[in-house]
Enzyme design. Structure first.
Site, PDB file in Angstrom:
ATOM      1  N   TYR A   1      -6.248  -3.978  12.007  1.00 36.37           N
ATOM      2  CA  TYR A   1      -6.417  -2.662  12.480  1.00 36.37           C
ATOM      3  C   TYR A   1      -7.519  -2.358  13.786  1.00 36.37           C
ATOM      4  O   TYR A   1      -7.271  -1.355  14.073  1.00 36.37           O
ATOM      5  CB  TYR A   1      -7.067  -1.672  11.042  1.00 36.37           C
ATOM      6  CG  TYR A   1      -5.851  -1.756  10.062  1.00 36.37           C
ATOM      7  CD1 TYR A   1      -4.480  -2.137  10.199  1.00 36.37           C
ATOM      8  CD2 TYR A   1      -6.298  -1.209   8.791  1.00 36.37           C
ATOM      9  CE1 TYR A   1      -3.589  -2.238   9.083  1.00 36.37           C
ATOM     10  CE2 TYR A   1      -5.452  -1.324   7.566  1.00 36.37           C
ATOM     11  CZ  TYR A   1      -4.170  -1.636   7.887  1.00 36.37           C
ATOM     12  OH  TYR A   1      -3.367  -1.618   6.815  1.00 36.37           O
TER      13      TYR A   1
ATOM     14  N   LYS B   1      -3.346 -15.436   3.616  1.00 39.05           N
ATOM     15  CA  LYS B   1      -2.003 -15.869   3.861  1.00 39.05           C
ATOM     16  C   LYS B   1      -2.267 -17.345   4.578  1.00 39.05           C
ATOM     17  O   LYS B   1      -1.544 -17.394   5.932  1.00 39.05           O
ATOM     18  CB  LYS B   1      -1.353 -14.882   4.534  1.00 39.05           C
ATOM     19  CG  LYS B   1       0.096 -15.053   4.684  1.00 39.05           C
ATOM     20  CD  LYS B   1       1.071 -15.023   3.635  1.00 39.05           C
ATOM     21  CE  LYS B   1       2.463 -15.397   3.736  1.00 39.05           C
ATOM     22  NZ  LYS B   1       3.308 -15.457   2.494  1.00 39.05           N
TER      23      LYS B   1
ATOM     24  N   ASP C   1       0.769 -12.759  -1.346  1.00 35.04           N
ATOM     25  CA  ASP C   1       2.024 -12.398  -2.263  1.00 35.04           C
ATOM     26  C   ASP C   1       1.946 -12.844  -3.579  1.00 35.04           C
ATOM     27  O   ASP C   1       2.365 -12.009  -4.455  1.00 35.04           O
ATOM     28  CB  ASP C   1       3.247 -13.195  -1.483  1.00 35.04           C
ATOM     29  CG  ASP C   1       3.019 -14.734  -1.017  1.00 35.04           C
ATOM     30  OD1 ASP C   1       1.727 -14.846  -1.129  1.00 35.04           O
ATOM     31  OD2 ASP C   1       3.952 -15.298  -0.265  1.00 35.04           O
TER      32      ASP C   1
ATOM     33  N   ASP D   1      -5.830  -3.000   2.302  1.00 32.96           N
ATOM     34  CA  ASP D   1      -5.359  -1.794   2.124  1.00 32.96           C
ATOM     35  C   ASP D   1      -4.145  -1.657   1.128  1.00 32.96           C
ATOM     36  O   ASP D   1      -4.213  -0.823   0.328  1.00 32.96           O
ATOM     37  CB  ASP D   1      -4.808  -1.501   3.520  1.00 32.96           C
ATOM     38  CG  ASP D   1      -4.575   0.000   3.899  1.00 32.96           C
ATOM     39  OD1 ASP D   1      -4.735   0.703   2.872  1.00 32.96           O
ATOM     40  OD2 ASP D   1      -4.102   0.253   4.960  1.00 32.96           O
TER      41      ASP D   1
ATOM     42  N   ASP E   1      -4.264  -0.142  -3.166  1.00 30.57           N
ATOM     43  CA  ASP E   1      -3.314   0.995  -3.697  1.00 30.57           C
ATOM     44  C   ASP E   1      -2.423   0.644  -4.788  1.00 30.57           C
ATOM     45  O   ASP E   1      -2.137   1.153  -5.761  1.00 30.57           O
ATOM     46  CB  ASP E   1      -2.277   1.363  -2.546  1.00 30.57           C
ATOM     47  CG  ASP E   1      -2.965   2.500  -1.722  1.00 30.57           C
ATOM     48  OD1 ASP E   1      -4.229   2.814  -1.747  1.00 30.57           O
ATOM     49  OD2 ASP E   1      -2.051   3.289  -0.980  1.00 30.57           O
TER      50      ASP E   1
END
Ligand code: NAD
Length: 358
Positions: free
Chosen positions: A142, A191, A223, A247, A251
């Site tokens: 970001y 990852k 994952d 992020d 959620d």
């Protein structure tokens, strides 16, 4: 204890929920002999309307002059047509960056009283959901370079995801420190089978873990983490991860606990000053109607007491009071279930205040 708190109500339901959180802080101050002074400042749409900027310099100055910041929410349809860099959300990103808040803490905790609000099966929920996601907030993709260029007649877009060792180390230390105050279990999510940033992340995580021998530490691919959060959330205590993974996972984690109106968050930096806010937005559809659930903001105030002011008794008092009013069956519209008693934002806040004063 004498603390100065900058209060940024923001837009939509922001002013309503923040009013209740301030009333709760006042009740704690009275009971535990503390003193809080509040500086109310504008941010987001309210600030745009008054000054033309979503983050006026006077707001930044007030935040720096205070011990911590309590925020409601920003944004709304009125400002949706503005260009990206002038929108209310810019105020939020700007204040996090200005204050150097690199660690975002989001609890995923299911209140047993609201178990039916979880979309997960009963037997999974019964295992208990109570974990904390520690997300890196001001690095990674970001904040890397973004570019779109024409290469041989077609557009090619690139987003880079830089992470320096010191950025990784400080967020991991934050996570391990918090784990020491919880169930002493850290799962670091990455990852590493694909990304260089994740391989560096893993190396730093293993090094930091050596300084916390009492904490159990495991690596998990993102994952797999996304699957495990819905399959077996009880296994998690503290989850630490980089900005974009965090992020997405936060959620997901908030969904499994039911209403977003219940969930607080904290953003912390190098010092003790933090920014505390509920995870939801400004809910323009119910703004000004006394329908908002103030509990996410009230629990954010509890996090402020716990993490910035080390006022554990006050934080516990707020969390216990929330449990009590839920036990009494009081519900705002977003968490209303069969047999629940519907109350408005102000009545919910006042019930929590009364409970603390008992
Ligand atoms: P939202 O979180 O504001 O609302 C989503 C839904 O949840 C709505 O139906 C709303 O009524 C409900 N809801 C949210 N908080 C609630 C609460 N405390 N009590 C009861 N119900 C609640 O998300 P959205 O509708 O996508 O966004 C609305 C505005 O908020 C947009 O301008 C968006 O950019 C902004 N936003 C701000 C933040 C922030 O300030 N941190 C975060 C997300 C969205």
């Amino acid at each position: 204890m004498d603390k100065r708190i900058t209060v940024l109500p923001g837009d939509g339901i922001g002013p309503e929920i923040v009013t209740q959180a301030v009333a709760v802080l006042d009740a704690v101050a009275q009971k535990y002999d503390c003193h809080f002074t509040y500086d109310f400042c504008d941010i987001g749409g309210a600030a745009i309307d008054r000054t033309g900027s979503p983050l006026p310099q006077e707001t930044i100055d007030a935040c720096f002059a205070s011990d911590s910041v309590l925020l409601g929410a920003v944004g709304g349809p009125k400002w949706d047509g503005l260009p990206g860099d002038q929108r209310p959300e810019k105020g939020l990103l700007g204040i996090r960056k200005a204050l150097g808040l690199y660690a975002n803490l989001r609890p995923a905790r299911l209140f047993p009283q609201l178990a039916t609000a979880s979309p997960l099966r009963k037997e999974i929920v019964e295992q208990g959901i109570d974990f904390l996601v520690v997300r890196e907030l001001i690095g990674g993709v970001y904040f890397g370079e973004h570019k779109t260029e024409n290469v041989n007649g077609e557009w090619v877009a690139t987003d880079s995801m830089p992470y320096a060792e010191h950025e990784i180390e400080r967020i991991l230390r934050a996570a391990f420190d918090i784990a020491m105050k919880r169930r002493k279990n850290v799962i670091s999510v990455d990852k590493a089978n694909v990304l260089d940033t994740s391989r560096l992340w893993r190396k730093v995580a293993a090094r930091v873990a050596q300084d916390y021998p009492q904490v159990t530490y495991t690596d998990m691919l993102v994952d797999n983490a996304a699957m495990q959060i819905v399959r077996n959330p009880a296994q998690f205590d503290v989850v630490v991860t980089e900005n974009m993974f965090g992020d997405i996972l936060t959620d997901e984690a908030s969904m499994i606990t039911g209403s977003i109106g219940m969930i607080p968050s904290a953003s912390l930096g190098a010092g003790t000053r933090g920014l505390y806010e509920p995870i939801h937005g400004s809910a323009p559809d119910i703004a000004g109607q006394d329908q908002a659930n103030p509990i996410g903001t009230i629990l954010s105030a509890a996090m402020m007491l716990r993490y910035s002011f080390h006022q554990t008794a006050g934080a516990d008092a707020i969390e216990n009071a929330v449990q009590s009013v839920l036990d009494q069956g009081l519900r705002t519209g977003d968490i209303l279930d069969e047999g629940g008693v519907l109350v408005g934002c102000a009545e919910m806040g006042q019930a929590i205040v009364s409970q603390i004063k008992k």
